[in-house]
Design a protein around this motif. Structure first.
Motif, PDB file in Angstrom:
ATOM      1  N   ALA A   1       0.832  -1.209   0.000  1.00 54.55           N
ATOM      2  CA  ALA A   1       0.000   0.000   0.000  1.00 54.55           C
ATOM      3  C   ALA A   1       0.863   1.255   0.000  1.00 54.55           C
ATOM      4  O   ALA A   1       0.612   2.208  -0.753  1.00 54.55           O
ATOM      5  CB  ALA A   1      -0.930  -0.006   1.206  1.00 54.55           C
ATOM      6  N   LEU A   2       1.908   1.285   0.835  1.00 56.32           N
ATOM      7  CA  LEU A   2       2.758   2.465   0.903  1.00 56.32           C
ATOM      8  C   LEU A   2       3.506   2.702  -0.408  1.00 56.32           C
ATOM      9  O   LEU A   2       3.732   3.852  -0.804  1.00 56.32           O
ATOM     10  CB  LEU A   2       3.753   2.324   2.053  1.00 56.32           C
ATOM     11  N   ALA A   3       3.905   1.624  -1.091  1.00 56.07           N
ATOM     12  CA  ALA A   3       4.610   1.774  -2.358  1.00 56.07           C
ATOM     13  C   ALA A   3       3.725   2.393  -3.427  1.00 56.07           C
ATOM     14  O   ALA A   3       4.232   2.959  -4.405  1.00 56.07           O
ATOM     15  CB  ALA A   3       5.134   0.420  -2.828  1.00 56.07           C
ATOM     16  N   ASN A   4       2.387   2.307  -3.241  1.00 53.96           N
ATOM     17  CA  ASN A   4       1.439   2.851  -4.222  1.00 53.96           C
ATOM     18  C   ASN A   4       0.558   3.945  -3.610  1.00 53.96           C
ATOM     19  O   ASN A   4      -0.493   4.276  -4.156  1.00 53.96           O
ATOM     20  CB  ASN A   4       0.545   1.721  -4.752  1.00 53.96           C
ATOM     21  N   ILE A   5       1.009   4.516  -2.489  1.00 53.74           N
ATOM     22  CA  ILE A   5       0.136   5.367  -1.688  1.00 53.74           C
ATOM     23  C   ILE A   5      -0.285   6.645  -2.416  1.00 53.74           C
ATOM     24  O   ILE A   5      -1.327   7.251  -2.094  1.00 53.74           O
ATOM     25  CB  ILE A   5       0.821   5.712  -0.337  1.00 53.74           C
ATOM     26  N   ARG A   6       0.482   7.081  -3.397  1.00 49.02           N
ATOM     27  CA  ARG A   6       0.093   8.300  -4.125  1.00 49.02           C
ATOM     28  C   ARG A   6      -1.194   8.103  -4.915  1.00 49.02           C
ATOM     29  O   ARG A   6      -1.839   9.077  -5.298  1.00 49.02           O
ATOM     30  CB  ARG A   6       1.215   8.722  -5.082  1.00 49.02           C
ATOM     31  N   TRP A   7      -1.564   6.832  -5.161  1.00 48.70           N
ATOM     32  CA  TRP A   7      -2.711   6.572  -6.035  1.00 48.70           C
ATOM     33  C   TRP A   7      -3.867   5.892  -5.326  1.00 48.70           C
ATOM     34  O   TRP A   7      -4.877   5.613  -5.954  1.00 48.70           O
ATOM     35  CB  TRP A   7      -2.282   5.682  -7.218  1.00 48.70           C
ATOM     36  N   LEU A   8      -3.748   5.599  -4.040  1.00 45.28           N
ATOM     37  CA  LEU A   8      -4.796   4.784  -3.428  1.00 45.28           C
ATOM     38  C   LEU A   8      -5.117   5.204  -2.006  1.00 45.28           C
ATOM     39  O   LEU A   8      -4.381   5.951  -1.361  1.00 45.28           O
ATOM     40  CB  LEU A   8      -4.418   3.292  -3.462  1.00 45.28           C
ATOM     41  N   GLU A   9      -6.202   4.644  -1.532  1.00 45.38           N
ATOM     42  CA  GLU A   9      -6.638   4.766  -0.135  1.00 45.38           C
ATOM     43  C   GLU A   9      -7.013   3.378   0.345  1.00 45.38           C
ATOM     44  O   GLU A   9      -7.792   2.673  -0.304  1.00 45.38           O
ATOM     45  CB  GLU A   9      -7.847   5.693  -0.035  1.00 45.38           C
TER      46      GLU A   9
ATOM     47  N   ASP B   1       8.562   6.985  -3.914  1.00 47.11           N
ATOM     48  CA  ASP B   1       7.791   5.778  -3.603  1.00 47.11           C
ATOM     49  C   ASP B   1       8.570   4.845  -2.677  1.00 47.11           C
ATOM     50  O   ASP B   1       8.002   4.233  -1.767  1.00 47.11           O
ATOM     51  CB  ASP B   1       7.418   5.040  -4.893  1.00 47.11           C
ATOM     52  N   ALA B   2       9.879   4.722  -2.913  1.00 51.49           N
ATOM     53  CA  ALA B   2      10.693   3.836  -2.079  1.00 51.49           C
ATOM     54  C   ALA B   2      10.785   4.345  -0.649  1.00 51.49           C
ATOM     55  O   ALA B   2      10.733   3.565   0.314  1.00 51.49           O
ATOM     56  CB  ALA B   2      12.086   3.687  -2.688  1.00 51.49           C
ATOM     57  N   VAL B   3      10.932   5.665  -0.472  1.00 53.20           N
ATOM     58  CA  VAL B   3      10.997   6.249   0.872  1.00 53.20           C
ATOM     59  C   VAL B   3       9.695   5.969   1.621  1.00 53.20           C
ATOM     60  O   VAL B   3       9.697   5.600   2.806  1.00 53.20           O
ATOM     61  CB  VAL B   3      11.276   7.763   0.797  1.00 53.20           C
ATOM     62  N   LEU B   4       8.574   6.116   0.945  1.00 57.81           N
ATOM     63  CA  LEU B   4       7.285   5.840   1.579  1.00 57.81           C
ATOM     64  C   LEU B   4       7.131   4.343   1.873  1.00 57.81           C
ATOM     65  O   LEU B   4       6.657   3.954   2.940  1.00 57.81           O
ATOM     66  CB  LEU B   4       6.157   6.319   0.671  1.00 57.81           C
ATOM     67  N   GLU B   5       7.568   3.507   0.935  1.00 56.45           N
ATOM     68  CA  GLU B   5       7.454   2.053   1.122  1.00 56.45           C
ATOM     69  C   GLU B   5       8.253   1.574   2.321  1.00 56.45           C
ATOM     70  O   GLU B   5       7.910   0.570   2.951  1.00 56.45           O
ATOM     71  CB  GLU B   5       7.937   1.344  -0.147  1.00 56.45           C
ATOM     72  N   SER B   6       9.324   2.282   2.672  1.00 55.53           N
ATOM     73  CA  SER B   6      10.190   1.846   3.773  1.00 55.53           C
ATOM     74  C   SER B   6       9.553   2.027   5.145  1.00 55.53           C
ATOM     75  O   SER B   6      10.150   1.652   6.161  1.00 55.53           O
ATOM     76  CB  SER B   6      11.512   2.621   3.724  1.00 55.53           C
ATOM     77  N   SER B   7       8.363   2.628   5.215  1.00 61.50           N
ATOM     78  CA  SER B   7       7.623   2.792   6.478  1.00 61.50           C
ATOM     79  C   SER B   7       8.374   3.612   7.512  1.00 61.50           C
ATOM     80  O   SER B   7       8.250   3.372   8.718  1.00 61.50           O
ATOM     81  CB  SER B   7       7.257   1.418   7.075  1.00 61.50           C
ATOM     82  N   GLY B   8       9.193   4.554   7.061  1.00 62.64           N
ATOM     83  CA  GLY B   8       9.913   5.399   8.005  1.00 62.64           C
ATOM     84  C   GLY B   8      11.335   4.978   8.258  1.00 62.64           C
ATOM     85  O   GLY B   8      12.051   5.646   9.019  1.00 62.64           O
TER      86      GLY B   8
END
Length: 664
Positions: free
Chosen positions: A281-289, A629-636
């Motif tokens: 979800a985080l890797a695609n968070i710009r496009w989804l909820e 996207d990778a920074v967001l996918e890393s969960s912090g």
């Protein structure tokens, strides 16, 4: 192995191969290095090393004793062993030749260097049309792979220096069970002797050339599923089916997992553990909820809020300056004598099967310089059958750019592939298969023949790998590389266009393309040029009429084929921050251990070690959208330190996505 040793080996092969058999005494008398050895024992040791090298090369050297006199020993190259060489069709040979190009010979070591030469020694001609349409593959090439693969096939242990996720390098003592590819990266799974437990190692984190140790002692599992081992690392008892709302034609990886239509706004994912679902979800968070489950939605909002807070304001750049620069591991491999000998035999076989060959053609076929070829031909020129006099030396000519080789019939024998070399080819095939399209059946038949040949290639191995293990060593994550019906439809159309002349209307396609850097989609009319693969990703190089230039399109982002005549249009810019293109200069990242994969994925130009296991990485002009996207996918686990503008972009993206997940 020095040039003199290579010459001796060629002389031994030519002398034995030129006759039905030769006794040991005569062989020792006519080979100068044996005849002039300092002692009989020295000659014996030299010959035993040469015998082992000839067998390793793939030539079926056989030792016979005289039935009437056991003290008389004969040597011959067994013609009956020809059946051990792969019996390939022209199409199968062509895809294997393409698979051999998936490796970076200079980096991957002996197996990659030898396998292409051995294929050329088969004497086949490739299908030029099929070779043009076969994808160009790329497999992660590392100098540590050959000794690791050798350890699997010989059931021995290895020692190497390994830098795990916590940053410190340490010596490891491992019995490898399987060396395989997952999502474009190599992994080693085996028994860690020091920890007395199975362990998984990412090959790119091995910082020394693996050295061979004693035979393996732990029992190897009957089946070692690399994908299962990796999946278990992200498993959780908290499992559910996530429901998401996504922008049409976006979040493609999630749509493929769920089987949802490209324009569906709401769909349900298959059952997943919470860590895996959160990462997707985080890797695609710009496009989804993420709508459900509610606790997962709340957790996602908290993670996004934390990422935004971590990137607010200026970063502590002093910590980067204070960190210790990590020296880049220097793992060098040099060609062995058998690599050189394999190439020399292949050159001779290639030329003799064609009568004569242009020097430039031979250089391109073997992937070596013309200067190196001339050096090789000079070695061939001074070698031959030593049992009949100097008049039976190999005749090698290269005047006026045309190469001819005569009087070298024993070198026309095709060299058998070892289990390690077969594994290298299997990995190359796996890189090609996702975009093989109409050639998929040919790839499958070539794989079957490779696996069948593997059962007889290494009879001396204590515990040779099973077919299942070899297949796993070549397996690429199916979920990451193939997307069912949509991919098949696109691939079929692309392959048909590639088979059509460039000026034919059928050589053009009209596609809807969903890029990662902007909202919406673009419609483009393209003429495919070729398919390329890179790890688990497949790309189409094509001439784009809208851009009036060649462009590279990720195949899995071609979301729809449209009727000819559909009006072309560019993607909308959208309301959010602009993410197209690359960063103008360097980007510094702060990485906690779970986020170290980001530095590897973006091929960090420099690494520095900070306090408490923190790593700092410098990236050289990374692709902006992919990095966000990778920074967001890393969960912090990853923080952008600089530039400030990129930090602000991440704050904006994370805040917008966080608001979506906090609204009722």
């Amino acid at each position: 192995m020095a040039t003199k040793s290579v010459e001796r080996m060629l002389n031994v092969i030519m002398t034995i191969g030129s006759r039905r058999r030769i006794d040991r005494a005569k062989l020792f008398a006519v080979i100068p290095d044996y005849a002039h050895a300092t002692s009989e024992q020295a000659a014996e040791r030299m010959f035993e090393r040469d015998k082992a090298a000839i067998l390793e090369l793939g030539l079926p050297l056989v030792t016979d004793r005289d039935v009437l006199d056991e003290n008389t020993v004969y040597y011959r190259i067994d013609a009956a062993e020809a059946g051990a060489v792969l019996d390939l069709t022209t199409a199968e040979y062509t895809v294997l030749l393409a698979a051999s190009r998936a490796w970076d010979d200079a980096a991957a070591g002996g197996a990659a260097r030898r396998v292409r030469s051995k294929l050329l020694s088969l004497g086949h001609d490739a299908d030029p049309d099929l070779l043009r349409r076969t994808p160009r593959g790329a497999v992660e090439s590392l100098p540590v792979l050959s000794p690791l693969l050798e350890a699997v096939t010989s059931a021995r242990s290895v020692r190497f220096t390994y830098r795990g996720t916590h940053g410190a390098a340490a010596e490891r003592f491992v019995e490898p069970w399987v060396v395989g590819v997952h999502d474009g990266h190599w992994y080693v799974h085996g028994w860690d002797r020091d920890r007395a437990a199975p362990r998984l190692f990412r090959a790119s984190r091995i910082e020394s050339f693996p050295t061979e140790g004693p035979p393996a002692t732990a029992s190897r599992p009957e089946q070692t599923d690399l994908a299962t081992v990796l999946a278990a690392m992200h498993d959780s008892d908290d499992r559910d089916r996530a429901v998401v709302r996504a922008a049409p034609f976006k979040a493609l990886a999630l749509r493929d997992r769920s089987g949802a239509a490209m324009d569906a706004e709401r769909f349900t994912l298959p059952v997943l553990p919470r860590p895996a679902a959160r990462r997707l979800a985080l890797a695609n968070i710009r496009w989804l909820e993420l709508l459900e489950p509610s606790p997962w939605r709340t957790e996602l909002a908290e993670v996004l809020t934390a990422i935004a807070a971590a990137h607010s304001g200026a970063a502590d750049t002093g910590a980067v300056a204070a960190a210790t620069v990590r020296p880049e591991p220097r793992i060098r491999t040099t060609p062995t004598g058998n690599d050189t000998l394999s190439r020399l035999i292949s050159e001779a076989s290639y030329v003799m099967s064609r009568g004569e060959v242009d020097l430039a053609e031979l250089s391109a076929a073997l992937g070596v310089s013309e200067k190196q070829l001339i050096t090789d031909l000079q070695v061939l020129f001074v070698c031959g059958d030593m049992g009949t006099g100097w008049e039976d030396l190999i005749e090698a000519e290269w005047e006026h750019g045309t190469v001819r080789v005569r009087n070298a019939e024993p070198l026309r024998r095709a060299l058998r592939l070892s289990a390690v070399e077969i594994t290298a080819l299997l990995a190359g095939l796996a890189a090609l298969e996702p975009s093989a399209g109409e050639a998929e059946s040919i790839v499958a038949s070539a794989r079957r023949k490779l696996l069948a040949g593997a059962t007889s290639t290494d009879a001396s191995a204590a515990q040779p790998p099973t077919r299942t293990e070899l297949a796993e060593a070549a397996a690429v994550d199916e979920m990451a590389s193939r997307t069912a019906d949509r991919a098949e439809t696109v691939l079929s159309a692309v392959h048909r266009a590639l088979q059509t002349e460039a000026d034919d209307e059928n050589a053009h396609l009209t596609i809807r393309y969903s890029s990662t850097d902007r909202a919406g989609t673009s419609v483009r009319r393209i003429r495919p040029v070729r398919i390329e693969t890179d790890g688990a990703r497949s790309y189409l190089l094509a001439h784009c009429e809208l851009a009036e230039a060649e462009r590279r399109f990720r195949l899995d982002r071609i979301v729809e084929l449209l009727p000819t005549g559909t009006e072309q249009e560019r993607a909308e810019a959208g309301d959010g921050p602009r993410l197209e293109g690359r960063e103008a200069g360097d980007v510094w990242l702060r990485l906690d251990p779970p986020g170290r994969w980001v530095a590897e994925s973006f091929a960090a130009a420099e690494l520095r070690d900070g306090q408490d296991g923190v790593t700092f990485a410098r990236l050289d002009r990374p692709v902006r959208a992919a990095l966000v996207d990778a920074v967001l996918e890393s969960s912090g686990a990853v923080e952008v330190v600089s530039p400030r503008e990129l930090r602000d972009t991440i704050v904006t993206v994370a805040q917008v996505a966080g608001v979506r997940h906090t609204q009722a």
